[in-house]
Each structure stands twice: as structure tokens, then as C-alpha cells.
Design a protein around this motif. Structure first.
Motif, short mmCIF file in Angstrom:
data_model
loop_
_atom_site.label_atom_id
_atom_site.label_comp_id
_atom_site.label_asym_id
_atom_site.label_seq_id
_atom_site.Cartn_x
_atom_site.Cartn_y
_atom_site.Cartn_z
N THR A 158 39.66 51.51 42.77
CA THR A 158 38.40 52.23 42.65
C THR A 158 37.42 51.31 41.91
O THR A 158 37.86 50.47 41.11
CB THR A 158 38.58 53.53 41.86
OG1 THR A 158 39.06 53.21 40.55
CG2 THR A 158 39.57 54.46 42.56
N PRO A 159 36.11 51.42 42.13
CA PRO A 159 35.16 50.49 41.49
C PRO A 159 35.31 50.40 39.98
O PRO A 159 35.37 49.30 39.43
CB PRO A 159 33.80 51.07 41.89
CG PRO A 159 34.06 51.72 43.20
CD PRO A 159 35.45 52.31 43.09
N LEU A 164 37.15 47.22 35.22
CA LEU A 164 37.92 47.18 33.98
C LEU A 164 39.07 46.18 34.09
O LEU A 164 39.34 45.42 33.15
CB LEU A 164 38.46 48.58 33.67
CG LEU A 164 39.20 48.76 32.33
CD1 LEU A 164 38.25 48.45 31.17
CD2 LEU A 164 39.75 50.17 32.20
N TYR A 165 39.71 46.15 35.23
CA TYR A 165 40.82 45.23 35.49
C TYR A 165 40.35 43.78 35.36
O TYR A 165 41.00 42.95 34.73
CB TYR A 165 41.33 45.51 36.90
CG TYR A 165 42.42 44.60 37.40
CD1 TYR A 165 43.69 44.61 36.83
CD2 TYR A 165 42.20 43.77 38.50
CE1 TYR A 165 44.71 43.80 37.33
CE2 TYR A 165 43.20 42.95 39.01
CZ TYR A 165 44.45 42.97 38.42
OH TYR A 165 45.44 42.16 38.91
N TYR A 170 39.80 38.83 32.16
CA TYR A 170 38.99 37.75 31.60
C TYR A 170 39.27 37.59 30.11
O TYR A 170 39.56 36.48 29.64
CB TYR A 170 37.50 38.05 31.83
CG TYR A 170 36.57 37.03 31.22
CD1 TYR A 170 36.22 35.88 31.93
CD2 TYR A 170 36.05 37.20 29.94
CE1 TYR A 170 35.38 34.93 31.38
CE2 TYR A 170 35.19 36.25 29.39
CZ TYR A 170 34.86 35.13 30.11
OH TYR A 170 34.03 34.19 29.55
N ALA A 171 39.19 38.70 29.37
CA ALA A 171 39.39 38.65 27.91
C ALA A 171 40.80 38.21 27.57
O ALA A 171 41.01 37.36 26.69
CB ALA A 171 39.08 40.02 27.30
N PHE A 172 41.80 38.79 28.24
CA PHE A 172 43.20 38.47 27.95
C PHE A 172 43.50 37.00 28.25
O PHE A 172 44.13 36.31 27.44
CB PHE A 172 44.13 39.37 28.77
CG PHE A 172 45.58 39.00 28.64
CD1 PHE A 172 46.29 39.33 27.48
CD2 PHE A 172 46.24 38.32 29.65
CE1 PHE A 172 47.63 38.98 27.35
CE2 PHE A 172 47.57 37.97 29.53
CZ PHE A 172 48.26 38.30 28.37
#
Length: 205
Positions: A158-159, A164-165, A170-172
Motif C-alpha cells: 500500500t502507498p 514507510l518501508y 534508508y535510515a537503517f
């Protein structure tokens, strides 16, 4: 020339679909990075934003650089937007051309902005960013391995979930790669072989 010779050869003859995984696809960026590193002090004088430079011939470099960056960035984003939303299709070389100029000019623009921020930001924040810069080569080396496993995690497409994914990925990936390299540089003597050597003179302020 090397990169575009490969692009044209691949487009007309080889037809290798996943060329983004080949180092030759980024050869111009490697050489640009080497050039800017070797001649950094001279290069920095040309891109540093000061009132003196605004009244000098150095502006003759800034104006076409920013114009090309804005035009190619807008063109690249709009081209892919039209492709995905309106099912538009163009010759592959047009995509390649927009992508090249967008990505080739972006590091130069970011370097110019970073020099400006270096003069304006809080010292602690600057030193944190410098620390990331010291580890950046190592981050570049290992981030792909982390992403390889991260993108195998199941996700709802879902958008909202997808955004969020991507944001978490990116952050992780950034923080995990940065942590590994920073610890290796601090505690493992031979880490420079994999992750590059640290500056001989402390860059921190």
C-alpha cells in the motif's frame, strides 16, 4: 567518454538489462570524485559562495551548473512521473541522458551547499556530519549488502506502507553501515584496507 561509450554500445548492441550493477555505468562519477579530491583546494575556491566570488568570473561556472542541475532534475523527475502515472514511454537514451545530467551535477551542487552549511551550522552537528564523511567510503562499500537483505523482508505494498518501508530502509542502512565502519576504524588496525584510510589531519572543528 568511457561511460557513454558503454551506454551506447549496450543500447545498440549488447542489450544488458541490469547495467546499473556494473561499475562501468558509474565511471564518470568515480573520475569526478577523484578529480575533486586531488584538486580539492582549488576546486573549493571556485564553488565557495562568498560576496567576493559573486562579483568574480567564478559565477560563470555557477550559473550554467545550477541551470543544468535544475533543468535535468526537473526533466528526470517529470519523465519518470509521466512514465509511471500516464504510461508514457520515450527512447531509453532520453531517460539515460536526463538521469546522467541530474546525477552528475547533483554532487557538485551538494558540495557547494555543504561548504555554505559548514560556515553556518552548529559545531556539534558539523562534526557529526564530518564523522559520516570520514566513514562515507566504507558506508558506500557495505550498504548494498545491507539493502540486499533488507529488501527481502515482506512488505505490504500500500502507498503508506511502502513509503514507510523505504524511509526505514534508508535510515537503517545508513546508521547500521555507519556504525560498522566507525567501530572498525576505531578498533581494527587494518580496516583502512576495506573502508579507506582516515584523514591524517583531524578534520573536526
Amino acid at each position: 567518454m568511457i561511460q557513454w561509450a558503454f551506454v551506447l554500445y549496450n543500447h545498440y548492441y549488447m542489450h544488458y538489462e541490469d547495467k546499473g550493477q556494473l561499475a562501468i555505468s558509474y565511471s564518470s562519477y568515480y573520475f569526478m570524485g577523484a578529480f575533486c579530491g586531488i584538486y580539492y583546494h582549488t576546486f573549493k575556491e571556485w564553488i565557495t559562495v562568498t560576496w567576493t566570488n559573486l562579483l568574480s568570473k567564478k559565477v560563470l561556472l555557477w550559473i550554467p551548473l545550477w541551470t543544468l542541475w535544475i533543468a535535468s532534475s526537473f526533466g528526470d523527475v517529470n519523465l519518470w512521473y509521466q512514465t509511471r502515472v500516464n504510461d508514457f514511454s520515450a527512447n531509453a537514451l532520453i531517460y539515460e541522458c536526463y538521469w546522467f545530467f541530474h546525477t552528475f551535477t547533483s554532487p557538485l551542487i551538494l558540495l557547494q551547499i555543504s561548504i555554505f552549511l559548514y560556515q553556518k551550522l552548529n559545531t556539534r552537528l558539523i562534526n557529526t556530519i564530518i564523522n559520516l564523511g570520514v566513514a562515507s567510503f566504507g558506508v558506500y562499500i557495505i550498504h548494498a549488502a545491507i539493502l540486499f537483505y533488507y529488501f527481502r523482508l515482506p512488505v505490504s505494498y500500500t502507498p503508506a506502507a511502502y513509503y514507510l518501508y523505504i524511509a526505514i530502509g534508508y535510515a537503517f542502512t545508513l546508521l547500521f553501515s555507519w556504525g560498522i565502519v566507525a567501530l572498525a576504524q576505531k578498533y581494527i588496525k587494518g580496516s583502512w584496507i576495506l573502508f579507506g584510510s582516515k584523514p591524517k589531519i583531524s578534520p573536526y572543528i
